[in-house]
Design an enzyme around this catalytic site. Structure first.
Site, mmCIF file in Angstrom:
data_model
loop_
_atom_site.group_PDB
_atom_site.id
_atom_site.type_symbol
_atom_site.label_atom_id
_atom_site.label_comp_id
_atom_site.label_asym_id
_atom_site.label_seq_id
_atom_site.Cartn_x
_atom_site.Cartn_y
_atom_site.Cartn_z
ATOM 1 N N LYS A 54 -18.192 0.434 2.998
ATOM 2 C CA LYS A 54 -17.516 -0.585 3.317
ATOM 3 C C LYS A 54 -17.657 -0.600 5.246
ATOM 4 O O LYS A 54 -18.404 -1.787 5.629
ATOM 5 C CB LYS A 54 -15.710 -0.546 3.106
ATOM 6 C CG LYS A 54 -15.731 -1.505 1.454
ATOM 7 C CD LYS A 54 -13.615 -0.203 1.709
ATOM 8 C CE LYS A 54 -13.884 -0.182 0.020
ATOM 9 N NZ LYS A 54 -12.374 0.226 0.324
ATOM 10 N N GLN A 98 -7.059 2.662 3.348
ATOM 11 C CA GLN A 98 -7.969 2.991 2.034
ATOM 12 C C GLN A 98 -7.256 4.121 1.178
ATOM 13 O O GLN A 98 -6.020 4.908 1.256
ATOM 14 C CB GLN A 98 -9.058 4.026 2.209
ATOM 15 C CG GLN A 98 -9.815 5.030 0.928
ATOM 16 C CD GLN A 98 -10.563 3.601 0.056
ATOM 17 O OE1 GLN A 98 -11.116 2.353 0.904
ATOM 18 N NE2 GLN A 98 -10.353 3.313 -1.197
ATOM 19 N N ASP A 121 -6.632 -6.685 1.091
ATOM 20 C CA ASP A 121 -6.749 -6.030 0.108
ATOM 21 C C ASP A 121 -5.704 -6.396 -1.145
ATOM 22 O O ASP A 121 -5.908 -6.702 -2.443
ATOM 23 C CB ASP A 121 -5.854 -4.755 0.012
ATOM 24 C CG ASP A 121 -6.532 -3.331 -0.035
ATOM 25 O OD1 ASP A 121 -7.668 -3.912 -1.377
ATOM 26 O OD2 ASP A 121 -6.249 -2.385 0.294
#
Ligand code: GUN
Length: 297
Positions: A54, A98, A121
């Site tokens: 990422k 995460q 997200d």
């Protein structure tokens, strides 16, 4: 029938290139780069690989990357304090914590602390509510990437029968919402669904997101269905091999003889997740800077 193999890797590469160009234009207009902060707690090997990729992809797309690696024994209080700091940082447009977090941490409480305008997200209650209401917001990356592949393959999804297998917050539920917004007729199947083969057999579109290797059998599929396989499962190693093969939730070999199109694993949905994360970060950056996000992002 031999299925078209949907090349998510190529589609994602095109999307990332376009995002890179738009990110440069953003920098010119805003006088700063769009920024993504990624937080990893602990030393889970797979999560470390994801977080590293990422970071690299963010820099390659002309955006700023801020990676925070915290020890596995980080307290809830310290993690919330970091989220607050990132919430207040004007150089950070997107925050991704995460998942999964180590067991002693309260995942939902951490996600809930992210300000909605940085929720790349799409997991906060505000983002989830915006999606349910059809309001502009930030949508979870994997389902949005899957929808992009479906629209590229099929065009208008109006009136199609879609079955989503799995009801997770990260994939199944938002995927069903997006398909509904695209005017598909949507069924959500899960572990308690009765007669799953029959339910799957009615679908023009099958999205498999259960996390069980090759559980969707080729003979369940309607002839000519389009299949999006979100699963990434590692099989036990063959004798003499160090690592097992990666497979999806669908029996790919069989399904590719019966479907009209199918995503492979790897190289299907996976690469789309990071591309959409960059897209969400750039959309958030525009809104945070008081600019309108570019058309077609
Ligand atoms: N872990 C696996 N997939 C994801 C994702 O899309 N977002 C976050 N935050 N963690 C993940």
């Amino acid at each position: 029938m031999t299925a078209t193999i949907i090349d998510g890797k190529a589609f994602a590469a095109g999307l990332r290139e376009r995002i890179g160009e738009l990110a440069s234009e953003f920098e010119q207009k805003a006088g700063r780069k769009a920024g993504l902060a990624v937080v990893l707690v602990g030393d889970d090997a797979a999560s470390q690989v994801y977080v590293r990729s990422k970071g690299k992809a963010t820099l390659a797309a002309n955006m700023e990357s801020f990676t925070h690696l915290l020890p596995g024994d980080t307290t809830q209080e310290d993690l919330l304090a970091l989220v607050e700091t990132l919430n207040a940082d004007p150089l950070v447009d997107g925050i991704l914590v995460q998942l999964p977090l180590p067991k002693h941490l309260d995942e939902q409480a951490v996600v809930d602390r992210i300000v909605p305008n940085k929720d790349v997200d799409g997991l906060t209650p505000v983002s989830t509510g915006q999606l349910a209401l059809g309001l502009p917001g930030l949508v979870p990356c994997t389902p949005l990437g899957s929808l992009m592949l479906l629209k590229d393959q099929l065009g208008d999804l109006s009136g199609m029968d879609a079955v989503v297998i799995g009801r997770s917050i990260l994939v199944g539920k938002p995927m069903a919402q997006l398909l509904l917004d695209a005017n598909a007729t949507v069924t959500i199947a899960h572990s308690r669904t009765k007669n799953l083969p029959e339910v799957v057999g009615r679908a023009d579109i099958v999205v498999a997101a259960v996390g069980r290797a090759e559980m969707v059998k080729a003979e369940w599929l309607k002839e000519g269905a389009t299949v999006i396989d979100v699963g990434i499962n590692r099989l036990a190693p063959e004798p003499g091999a160090e690592k097992g093969r990666l497979v999806g939730d669908v029996d790919f070999a069989g399904a590719s003889e019966r479907a009209s199109a199918i995503t492979p694993v790897p190289g299907g949905v996976g690469p789309m997740t990071i591309a959409v994360l960059l897209r969400n970060t750039l959309v958030a950056a525009h809104r945070n800077a008081g600019l309108t996000p570019p058309e077609g992002l």
